[in-house]
Design a protein around this motif. Structure first.
Motif, short mmCIF file in Angstrom:
data_model
loop_
_atom_site.label_atom_id
_atom_site.label_comp_id
_atom_site.label_asym_id
_atom_site.label_seq_id
_atom_site.Cartn_x
_atom_site.Cartn_y
_atom_site.Cartn_z
N THR A 13 -2.55 -2.15 5.50
CA THR A 13 -3.07 -1.77 4.16
C THR A 13 -3.95 -0.58 4.22
O THR A 13 -4.13 0.14 5.28
CB THR A 13 -3.73 -2.87 3.80
OG1 THR A 13 -5.20 -2.98 4.48
CG2 THR A 13 -3.13 -4.31 3.64
N LEU A 14 -4.13 -0.03 2.89
CA LEU A 14 -5.22 1.16 2.84
C LEU A 14 -6.59 0.91 3.25
O LEU A 14 -7.09 1.47 4.08
CB LEU A 14 -5.32 1.39 1.31
CG LEU A 14 -6.19 2.64 1.13
CD1 LEU A 14 -5.85 3.90 1.78
CD2 LEU A 14 -6.18 2.95 -0.56
N SER A 65 2.76 3.27 9.87
CA SER A 65 2.04 3.39 8.49
C SER A 65 2.71 3.95 7.47
O SER A 65 2.13 3.59 6.29
CB SER A 65 0.70 4.35 9.16
OG SER A 65 -0.02 3.98 10.22
N LEU A 69 2.08 1.96 4.02
CA LEU A 69 1.20 2.75 3.05
C LEU A 69 2.38 3.17 2.07
O LEU A 69 1.96 4.37 1.27
CB LEU A 69 0.42 3.78 3.76
CG LEU A 69 -0.61 3.15 4.63
CD1 LEU A 69 -1.29 4.38 5.21
CD2 LEU A 69 -1.55 2.31 3.88
N GLU A 73 2.40 -0.96 -1.41
CA GLU A 73 0.83 -0.81 -1.16
C GLU A 73 0.25 0.19 -2.13
O GLU A 73 -0.94 -0.18 -2.64
CB GLU A 73 0.54 -0.43 0.41
CG GLU A 73 -0.82 -0.29 0.49
CD GLU A 73 -1.83 -1.52 0.66
OE1 GLU A 73 -3.16 -1.41 0.77
OE2 GLU A 73 -1.35 -2.81 0.21
N THR A 74 1.10 1.18 -2.38
CA THR A 74 0.52 2.29 -3.41
C THR A 74 0.50 1.65 -4.80
O THR A 74 -0.62 1.44 -5.50
CB THR A 74 1.33 3.22 -3.50
OG1 THR A 74 1.63 3.88 -2.17
CG2 THR A 74 1.03 4.31 -4.62
N HIS A 77 -2.62 -0.90 -4.75
CA HIS A 77 -3.92 0.06 -4.87
C HIS A 77 -4.13 0.42 -6.40
O HIS A 77 -5.15 0.36 -6.89
CB HIS A 77 -3.97 1.03 -3.94
CG HIS A 77 -4.73 2.28 -4.04
ND1 HIS A 77 -6.19 2.35 -3.78
CD2 HIS A 77 -4.78 3.41 -4.47
CE1 HIS A 77 -6.80 3.09 -4.18
NE2 HIS A 77 -5.91 3.95 -4.61
N LEU A 108 0.57 6.29 -0.66
CA LEU A 108 -0.71 6.45 0.09
C LEU A 108 -0.60 7.25 1.08
O LEU A 108 -1.53 8.07 1.22
CB LEU A 108 -1.21 5.11 0.11
CG LEU A 108 -1.72 4.26 -1.19
CD1 LEU A 108 -2.05 2.88 -0.82
CD2 LEU A 108 -3.31 5.03 -1.86
#
Length: 127
Positions: A13-14, A65, A69, A73-74, A77, A108
């Motif tokens: 995750t971020l 990653s 990301l 996940e973007t 976020h 991300l």
């Protein structure tokens, strides 16, 4: 030259990225930004990196990653950003969120690597 190592296999995750980047530079519990703007500030110096810019960030297993990301996940976020952003930014953030949800646009991972390259040119080593 100082080298900071990120284990891409530990980034899901971020928030994981912020934690691991902080630990890579400043040890357990270390801080090195918790959002894109503060991360860029930290990369400019004074937050643990050498003042002369003599450092590299070795991002191992970066493909793991890149996937973690990515667009899902973007989108997650951006949902948080949309919930708290100023009303003048809502339309732009909503457009970015729609792109991420449809698997398009910058991720991300793209944003983070672009910040590193902009603030510390040549410091990023993707492995």
């Amino acid at each position: 030259m100082t080298s900071y190592v990120l284990d891409g296999g530990r980034i899901g995750t971020l928030d994981d990225f912020w934690t691991l980047m902080g630990e890579a530079v400043n040890g357990p519990g270390g801080y090195f930004g918790r959002n894109p703007d503060s991360f860029a500030d930290c990369l400019r110096g004074g937050f643990g990196t050498p003042d002369d810019g003599g450092f590299v960030i070795e991002w191992r297993d970066h493909e793991l990653s890149r996937r973690a990301l990515g667009h899902p996940e973007t989108a997650r976020h951006l949902e948080g950003v949309l919930a708290r952003c100023h009303s003048t930014n809502r339309a732009r953030v909503a457009e970015e969120l729609a792109r991420a949800r449809s698997g398009r646009g910058r991720t991300l991972f793209d944003t983070l690597t672009e910040i590193i390259e902009a603030q510390a040119p040549g410091a990023l080593r993707l492995r």
